[in-house]
Design an enzyme around this catalytic site. Structure first.
Site, mmCIF file in Angstrom:
data_model
loop_
_atom_site.group_PDB
_atom_site.id
_atom_site.type_symbol
_atom_site.label_atom_id
_atom_site.label_comp_id
_atom_site.label_asym_id
_atom_site.label_seq_id
_atom_site.Cartn_x
_atom_site.Cartn_y
_atom_site.Cartn_z
ATOM 1 N N ARG A 1 0.840 -1.187 0.000
ATOM 2 C CA ARG A 1 0.000 0.000 0.000
ATOM 3 C C ARG A 1 0.879 1.243 0.000
ATOM 4 N NH1 ARG A 1 -3.046 -3.294 -1.324
ATOM 5 N NH2 ARG A 1 -5.103 -3.837 -0.488
ATOM 6 N N GLU B 1 -3.368 7.200 -5.786
ATOM 7 C CA GLU B 1 -3.384 6.442 -7.031
ATOM 8 C C GLU B 1 -4.483 6.969 -7.943
ATOM 9 O OE1 GLU B 1 -3.715 2.265 -6.234
ATOM 10 O OE2 GLU B 1 -1.618 2.102 -5.637
ATOM 11 N N HIS C 1 0.067 -0.752 -10.235
ATOM 12 C CA HIS C 1 -0.678 -1.624 -9.326
ATOM 13 C C HIS C 1 -1.041 -2.942 -10.007
ATOM 14 C CE1 HIS C 1 -3.200 -1.267 -5.425
ATOM 15 N NE2 HIS C 1 -2.918 -2.531 -5.657
#
Length: 328
Positions: free
Chosen positions: A238, A266, A285
């Site tokens: 994260r 993000e 990601h």
């Protein structure tokens, strides 16, 4: 025959259900497949009367009212990662078994982390960049090896355990920081435990913590300043776990290397200096996103659901209610 509702779009079902899994579902269950409409009412209608609900990315949160009359599904099988946005933990208290394919995705993430370590250790992005710009071997630039090096791992999650397994042939000195990892479990994994600062003194550092209040800002600017020169940092967990700005500053001045798959926020918005840096490996990601990995997800959780229905066995995808507060 038990009833199973596939509560995901047809497109997602094609993504996470292999032909073998579809055959298994047809053999063991009376199956209802969702269409493209995943409205709350449609979800409730599909779940009603089903013994098992199979979900994935894109499935809306399951309303706890589905279980209000005590006759809701016995199991939720999530062909994806975290279930924290999918279910209300109150259903765990009602004896509903929940399964997550997070431990299967962990293997994909582990491979990503290993690949990132090797890529940056050998300075491959920099050599690639130089060659594309008309250069050849750089006398000042030479890659290194992973074998025998110290690797600091933050968090003993399933992704960390996958990476630890993959690192075994390299003979690394693996040190893990995790307040919940017992000495006995560490010995089983073949690692040693340490405090946060000691783990961050490794040549390679890989972050595997969940996004909970205790882990946000875990790796501070001060800790980043104390990292060894030329250390390689991999973050596939994260973005908020690390001071992203401080890490980027140390990478831009050439002191550190980093592979980042997650960001805060993000998607990130980076300037041309970051985007051009050869000692940064930036991915969107996708650490857990592979063709083979996705096709395996539904089968992975369904195998465990069947073992649980048949014999009461809690397989590797079973979500233990006891660890809910610290789960990803």
């Amino acid at each position: 025959m038990s009833k199973l509702a596939v509560v995901m779009t047809p497109e997602r079902a094609d993504d996470v259900c292999s032909p073998a899994t579809r055959a298994l579902l047809a053999d063991r269950f009376e199956v209802s497949w969702a269409g493209s409409d995943l409205s709350p009412q449609m979800v409730a209608d599909l779940a009603a009367g089903s013994d098992v609900v199979l979900t994935s990315w894109g499935t809306p949160p399951l309303d706890k009212a589905i279980w209000a009359d005590g006759n809701g599904p016995k199991a939720v099988a999530h062909a994806a990662g975290s279930v924290k946005k999918l279910i209300d933990p109150v259903i765990l208290e009602q004896g509903v078994a929940v399964f997550s394919a997070g431990t299967r995705i962990a293997w994909s993430v582990g491979e990503y982390c290993l690949a990132s370590m090797l890529t940056l250790a050998r300075r491959l992005p920099q050599f690639d960049q130089a060659l594309r710009q008309g250069g050849w071997k750089q006398s000042h630039l030479r890659g290194g090896e992973l074998a025998g090096q110290a690797v600091g791992i933050l968090g003993a999650s399933s992704t960390a355990r996958a990476l630890i397994t993959l690192l075994k042939p390299f003979g690394c000195d693996i040190v893990v920081y995790d307040p919940y990892l017992s000495a006995e479990r560490a010995a089983e994994l073949g690692v040693r435990t340490a405090g946060l600062e000691e783990a961050l003194q490794s040549r390679f550092v890989s972050i595997h913590v969940p996004d909970v209040p205790e882990t946000r800002g875990l790796v501070t600017r001060k800790l980043i300043e104390q990292l060894p020169d030329h250390a390689i940092v991999v973050n596939s967990s994260r973005g908020p776990a690390i001071d992203q700005q401080a890490l980027l500053e140390h990478c831009l001045d050439g002191r550190l290397f980093a592979a980042l798959d997650v960001y805060d926020p993000e998607p990130p918005k980076f300037g041309p200096d970051v985007l051009a840096a050869g000692n940064l490996l930036l991915t969107p990601h996708i650490a857990g996103d592979t063709v083979e990995g996705h096709l395996a997800l539904a089968g992975y959780v369904i195998d465990d659901v069947l073992r649980w229905l048949d014999d009461g066995v809690r397989g590797s995808s079973f979500v233990d209610p006891a660890v809910w507060p610290i789960a990803a």
